[in-house]
Design a protein around this motif. Structure first.
Motif, mmCIF file in Angstrom:
data_model
loop_
_atom_site.group_PDB
_atom_site.id
_atom_site.type_symbol
_atom_site.label_atom_id
_atom_site.label_comp_id
_atom_site.label_asym_id
_atom_site.label_seq_id
_atom_site.Cartn_x
_atom_site.Cartn_y
_atom_site.Cartn_z
ATOM 1 N N GLU A 289 11.733 -10.831 15.430
ATOM 2 C CA GLU A 289 11.275 -10.048 14.279
ATOM 3 C C GLU A 289 10.008 -9.282 14.639
ATOM 4 O O GLU A 289 9.269 -9.660 15.533
ATOM 5 N N GLY A 290 9.772 -8.226 13.921
ATOM 6 C CA GLY A 290 8.499 -7.515 13.986
ATOM 7 C C GLY A 290 8.352 -6.567 15.158
ATOM 8 O O GLY A 290 9.323 -6.076 15.738
ATOM 9 N N LYS A 291 7.088 -6.329 15.487
ATOM 10 C CA LYS A 291 6.721 -5.339 16.493
ATOM 11 C C LYS A 291 7.305 -5.665 17.866
ATOM 12 O O LYS A 291 7.777 -4.770 18.566
ATOM 13 N N LEU A 292 7.294 -6.943 18.256
ATOM 14 C CA LEU A 292 7.829 -7.313 19.564
ATOM 15 C C LEU A 292 9.293 -6.912 19.680
ATOM 16 O O LEU A 292 9.695 -6.305 20.672
ATOM 17 N N GLY A 293 10.089 -7.225 18.697
ATOM 18 C CA GLY A 293 11.504 -6.869 18.725
ATOM 19 C C GLY A 293 11.708 -5.369 18.815
ATOM 20 O O GLY A 293 12.548 -4.877 19.573
#
Length: 80
Positions: A46-50
């Protein structure tokens, strides 16, 4: 339709490091392509990393790593 990249986000991507796992501490551009493909198949975090892993897969698929490395060199991360 004109596509305009977000320069701040692109610089953040260039300096973003893997926060966990076997490749912890490595820049995303330094991750092996099979590792990025694995995330695509299993599901991105989830989020920025993904989001950044997905973008980096596209960058590597299109042989655009030199663009990221140039950004790293010309715009070094500022120490906080």
């Amino acid at each position: 339709m004109e596509i305009k990249p977000d320069s701040k986000e692109l610089l953040e991507l260039a300096h973003y490091k893997m926060p966990f796992g076997k490749y912890k501490g490595r820049y995303l551009v330094d991750l092996p392509l099979p590792y990025l493909v694995w995330f695509q198949q299993k599901g991105y975090p989830e989020g920025k990393l993904g989001k950044f892993l997905n973008i980096m897969l596209t960058i590597k698929d299109n042989s655009l790593e030199p663009m990221i490395r140039k950004l790293q060199k010309e715009f070094p991360r500022q120490s906080s």
